[in-house]
Design an enzyme around this catalytic site. Structure first.
Site, PDB file in Angstrom:
ATOM      1  N   LYS A  15       0.166  -3.607   3.774  1.00  0.00           N
ATOM      2  CA  LYS A  15       1.386  -3.464   2.954  1.00  0.00           C
ATOM      3  C   LYS A  15       1.889  -2.022   2.942  1.00  0.00           C
ATOM      4  O   LYS A  15       3.091  -1.780   3.082  1.00  0.00           O
ATOM      5  CB  LYS A  15       1.107  -3.939   1.512  1.00  0.00           C
ATOM      6  CG  LYS A  15       0.719  -5.412   1.430  1.00  0.00           C
ATOM      7  CD  LYS A  15       0.327  -5.810   0.023  1.00  0.00           C
ATOM      8  CE  LYS A  15      -0.980  -5.253  -0.455  1.00  0.00           C
ATOM      9  NZ  LYS A  15      -2.191  -5.749   0.224  1.00  0.00           N
ATOM     10  N   GLY A  39      -5.518  -0.124  -2.432  1.00  0.00           N
ATOM     11  CA  GLY A  39      -5.659   1.008  -1.513  1.00  0.00           C
ATOM     12  C   GLY A  39      -4.708   0.765  -0.368  1.00  0.00           C
ATOM     13  O   GLY A  39      -4.970  -0.087   0.469  1.00  0.00           O
TER      14      GLY A  39
HETATM   15  P1  GDP Z   1      -2.855  -2.622   2.301  1.00  0.00           P
HETATM   16  O1  GDP Z   1      -3.803  -2.581   1.148  1.00  0.00           O
HETATM   17  O2  GDP Z   1      -2.233  -3.963   2.485  1.00  0.00           O
HETATM   18  O3  GDP Z   1      -1.847  -1.519   2.287  1.00  0.00           O
HETATM   19  O4  GDP Z   1      -3.757  -2.398   3.597  1.00  0.00           O
HETATM   20  P2  GDP Z   1      -4.922  -1.310   3.775  1.00  0.00           P
HETATM   21  O5  GDP Z   1      -4.314   0.025   3.948  1.00  0.00           O
HETATM   22  O6  GDP Z   1      -5.976  -1.465   2.745  1.00  0.00           O
HETATM   23  O7  GDP Z   1      -5.596  -1.822   5.115  1.00  0.00           O
HETATM   24  C1  GDP Z   1      -4.875  -1.979   6.292  1.00  0.00           C
HETATM   25  C2  GDP Z   1      -5.510  -1.099   7.374  1.00  0.00           C
HETATM   26  O8  GDP Z   1      -5.006  -1.491   8.644  1.00  0.00           O
HETATM   27  C3  GDP Z   1      -5.162   0.367   7.240  1.00  0.00           C
HETATM   28  O9  GDP Z   1      -6.249   1.135   7.669  1.00  0.00           O
HETATM   29  C4  GDP Z   1      -3.964   0.538   8.162  1.00  0.00           C
HETATM   30  O10 GDP Z   1      -3.869   1.866   8.671  1.00  0.00           O
HETATM   31  C5  GDP Z   1      -4.320  -0.410   9.257  1.00  0.00           C
HETATM   32  N1  GDP Z   1      -3.164  -1.046   9.932  1.00  0.00           N
HETATM   33  C6  GDP Z   1      -1.987  -1.461   9.392  1.00  0.00           C
HETATM   34  N2  GDP Z   1      -1.236  -2.070  10.339  1.00  0.00           N
HETATM   35  C7  GDP Z   1      -1.958  -2.040  11.477  1.00  0.00           C
HETATM   36  C8  GDP Z   1      -1.750  -2.544  12.797  1.00  0.00           C
HETATM   37  O11 GDP Z   1      -0.740  -3.150  13.120  1.00  0.00           O
HETATM   38  N3  GDP Z   1      -2.750  -2.334  13.710  1.00  0.00           N
HETATM   39  C9  GDP Z   1      -3.900  -1.674  13.409  1.00  0.00           C
HETATM   40  N4  GDP Z   1      -4.817  -1.539  14.358  1.00  0.00           N
HETATM   41  N5  GDP Z   1      -4.143  -1.201  12.158  1.00  0.00           N
HETATM   42  C10 GDP Z   1      -3.182  -1.391  11.223  1.00  0.00           C
HETATM   43  P1  IMO Z   2      -4.816  -3.946  -1.778  1.00  0.00           P
HETATM   44  O1  IMO Z   2      -3.582  -3.705  -2.616  1.00  0.00           O
HETATM   45  C1  IMO Z   2      -8.420  -6.270  -1.150  1.00  0.00           C
HETATM   46  C2  IMO Z   2     -10.530  -7.711  -4.685  1.00  0.00           C
HETATM   47  C3  IMO Z   2     -11.878  -7.094  -4.996  1.00  0.00           C
HETATM   48  C4  IMO Z   2     -12.546  -8.256  -5.706  1.00  0.00           C
HETATM   49  C5  IMO Z   2     -11.399  -8.882  -6.488  1.00  0.00           C
HETATM   50  C6  IMO Z   2     -11.308  -8.428  -7.930  1.00  0.00           C
HETATM   51  O2  IMO Z   2      -5.371  -2.746  -1.141  1.00  0.00           O
HETATM   52  O3  IMO Z   2      -4.566  -5.089  -0.844  1.00  0.00           O
HETATM   53  P2  IMO Z   2     -10.637  -6.188  -9.170  1.00  0.00           P
HETATM   54  O4  IMO Z   2     -11.020  -4.752  -8.911  1.00  0.00           O
HETATM   55  O5  IMO Z   2      -9.179  -6.450  -9.068  1.00  0.00           O
HETATM   56  O6  IMO Z   2     -11.243  -6.715 -10.429  1.00  0.00           O
HETATM   57  O7  IMO Z   2     -11.349  -7.015  -7.986  1.00  0.00           O
HETATM   58  O8  IMO Z   2     -10.208  -8.516  -5.801  1.00  0.00           O
HETATM   59  N1  IMO Z   2      -9.433  -6.735  -4.542  1.00  0.00           N
HETATM   60  C7  IMO Z   2      -8.877  -6.402  -3.365  1.00  0.00           C
HETATM   61  N2  IMO Z   2      -9.194  -6.783  -2.115  1.00  0.00           N
HETATM   62  N3  IMO Z   2      -7.375  -5.463  -1.357  1.00  0.00           N
HETATM   63  C8  IMO Z   2      -7.027  -5.097  -2.605  1.00  0.00           C
HETATM   64  O9  IMO Z   2      -5.911  -4.393  -2.882  1.00  0.00           O
HETATM   65  C9  IMO Z   2      -7.828  -5.538  -3.680  1.00  0.00           C
HETATM   66  N4  IMO Z   2      -7.793  -5.347  -5.019  1.00  0.00           N
HETATM   67  C10 IMO Z   2      -8.757  -6.099  -5.528  1.00  0.00           C
HETATM   68  O10 IMO Z   2     -12.557  -6.737  -3.826  1.00  0.00           O
HETATM   69  O11 IMO Z   2     -12.995  -9.197  -4.759  1.00  0.00           O
HETATM   70 MG    MG Z   3      -5.794  -2.107   0.738  1.00  0.00          MG
END
Ligand code: GDP
Ligand code: IMO
Ligand code: MG
Length: 422
Positions: A15, A39
């Site tokens: 996202k 995160g």
């Molecule tokens: P979010 O919580 O939905 O914002 O996603 P996160 O940041 O927790 O996890 C997504 C991970 O995938 C991050 O490390 C991004 O840098 C990485 N990422 C996002 N889009 C792509 C993609 O198209 N390809 C690859 N290889 N990594 C990606």
């Molecule tokens: P983003 O925005 C992935 C998961 C936790 C746990 C459950 C409940 O980065 O996609 P909490 O701390 O909310 O009580 O945890 O939800 N969880 C996530 N998993 N991405 C997240 O956020 C998460 N936020 C919470 O691992 O299973």
């Molecule tokens: Mg995340």
């Protein structure tokens, strides 16, 4: 109008990266739920930044950013995040607005989260331990403290009352947490919070909408972690689907326009709970390695599996998704064959509805197989240059979901995003 972007799986769909890209087309980015359990990873001039409570529009210098009332704020974490951001973009504070109705996470909420998880033992949710669940419990229990309260003289008294309630609750757990050590930094961060632009966010947004500003609501977590519709009880404590935008920002449903739903080209989950297409084997391990699937907040390794179209069609339905964004397509490079879950078998019966008691149901996914490809997707710079077998995979996903894939992400960089033909 206000467009929405949210995760369709169990979070971490990418996202942050996509909001950072789309923010170029918007005036305001607004978070509507969740808190520092999120995160969201962005790469800014090659530097990795993980956003927790701050909307992912901060790196587009024209964008205003709003933390809405549906978010739970840990002021300590917010201050740390902002301090880091200000060193990269000094104008961040001028462009950040915080709803006076957002609830606060107290040190004792974090303690209660830890104690509650420890008490659950093997049945633990796998919470990020940021105090999210206890803070939302106090909100619905009508005990919570809100951002606007920090401006009132009786804030310390109200804090003390709620803290005492928590101390009583903590006594019921046979688990020690030294939350007292967190109090000094909490009060420091409350001072910092007072210095931010605290607004009556629903009026603030309304005025901007009336002035024709373009707004994007940024979801945290994923739809399968939704408190009502996710894999309960292994969920988070907020509404992560599109309906959460109305409650979390104070906007009417009639004002919602596009709903972008983000899904990885495969699937991951971090924490406990059901995951029908999980691959607890060397294929799952290969996905984890190729996708670098380690949590942005906790560093925990993410469970990996094939895309689950039954769950995805369910979440597309729940939010009325109008456009799909498929991320991490490049991670599937190198797999000779890949699979998509297209139904579940439960007690000998095939279904493509997501079941009620997913935790207590013995189900096995029905898969459709697809051919892999030779040419690396990470090197493609247009939809046309993508391998034919990947396009077939995308066509099948679109037809199954009845929703267009509008973008395909093929790398971590802001511009590694391919637009599909209309
Ligand atoms: P979010 O919580 O939905 O914002 O996603 P996160 O940041 O927790 O996890 C997504 C991970 O995938 C991050 O490390 C991004 O840098 C990485 N990422 C996002 N889009 C792509 C993609 O198209 N390809 C690859 N290889 N990594 C990606
Ligand atoms: P983003 O925005 C992935 C998961 C936790 C746990 C459950 C409940 O980065 O996609 P909490 O701390 O909310 O009580 O945890 O939800 N969880 C996530 N998993 N991405 C997240 O956020 C998460 N936020 C919470 O691992 O299973
Ligand atoms: Mg995340």
């Amino acid at each position: 109008m206000i467009d929405v972007l949210l995760g369709l799986q169990w979070g971490d769909e990418g996202k942050g990266k996509i909001v950072d890209y789309l923010a170029a087309k918007y005036d305001i980015i607004a978070r509507f739920q969740g808190g520092p359990n999120a995160g969201h990873t962005l790469y800014v001039d090659g530097q990795k930044v993980v956003l927790r409570t701050i909307p992912s529009g901060v790196f587009q210098s024209h964008c205003l950013n709003l933390i809405g009332n549906g978010v739970v704020i840990d002021p300590v974490s917010l201050q740390a995040e902002l301090t880091q951001l200000v060193s990269i973009r000094p104008d961040v504070l001028e462009r950040l607005f915080v709803s006076q109705k957002a609830h606060l996470i107290l040190p004792t909420h974090r303690a209660l989260d830890a104690a509650s998880e420890a008490a659950k033992g093997v049945d633990k949710i796998g919470s990020t331990l940021k105090g999210i669940g206890p803070a939302y419990m106090d909100k619905t229990g009508r005990n919570g403290l809100r951002v606007g309260d920090v401006l009132n003289k009786d804030f310390d008294k109200k804090y003390e009352q709620l803290k005492q309630k928590h101390v009583q609750m903590l006594r019921q757990y046979n688990y020690e947490v030294n939350w007292q050590e967190w109090e000094a930094e909490f009060f420091e961060s409350i001072k910092y919070l007072r210095s931010l632009q605290i607004v009556n966010a629903e009026y603030w947004l309304d005025a901007h909408i009336k002035n024709g500003k373009k707004i994007l609501a940024e979801g945290a977590q994923g739809s399968m972690l939704d408190i009502d519709y996710g894999t309960y009880p292994f969920v988070t404590s907020s509404n992560t689907i599109a309906s959460g935008v109305c409650n979390g920002l104070g906007v009417a449903p009639s004002r919602i326009g596009e709903v972008y739903g983000i899904s990885k080209a495969y699937c991951t989950r971090v924490g406990s709970g059901p995951f029908p297409t999980e691959l607890d084997n060397e294929v799952g391990e290969a996905l984890r390695k190729a996708g670098n699937e380690f949590g942005a907040v906790t560093g925990r390794s993410r469970r990996c599996g094939w895309i689950d179209l039954v769950a995805l069609r369910y979440t597309v339905m729940l939010s009325g998704v109008t456009q799909i964004i498929l991320t991490k397509a490049d991670v599937l490079d190198g797999f000779k064959e890949l699979y998509a879950g297209v139904a579940y078998t439960i007690e000998g019966q095939e279904t493509n509805e997501f079941p009620f008691d997913i935790c207590g149901t013995d189900l096995s996914p029905v898969y459709k197989q697809f051919d892999g490809w030779e040419q690396p997707i990470s090197e493609c710079n247009s939809y046309e240059t993508l391998p034919e077998s990947f396009k077939k995979y995308c066509n099948f996903v679109e037809n199954y979901l009845g929703t267009r894939i509008a973008y395909i992400s093929n790398g971590t960089g802001r511009d590694q995003l391919l637009i599909t033909p209309q």
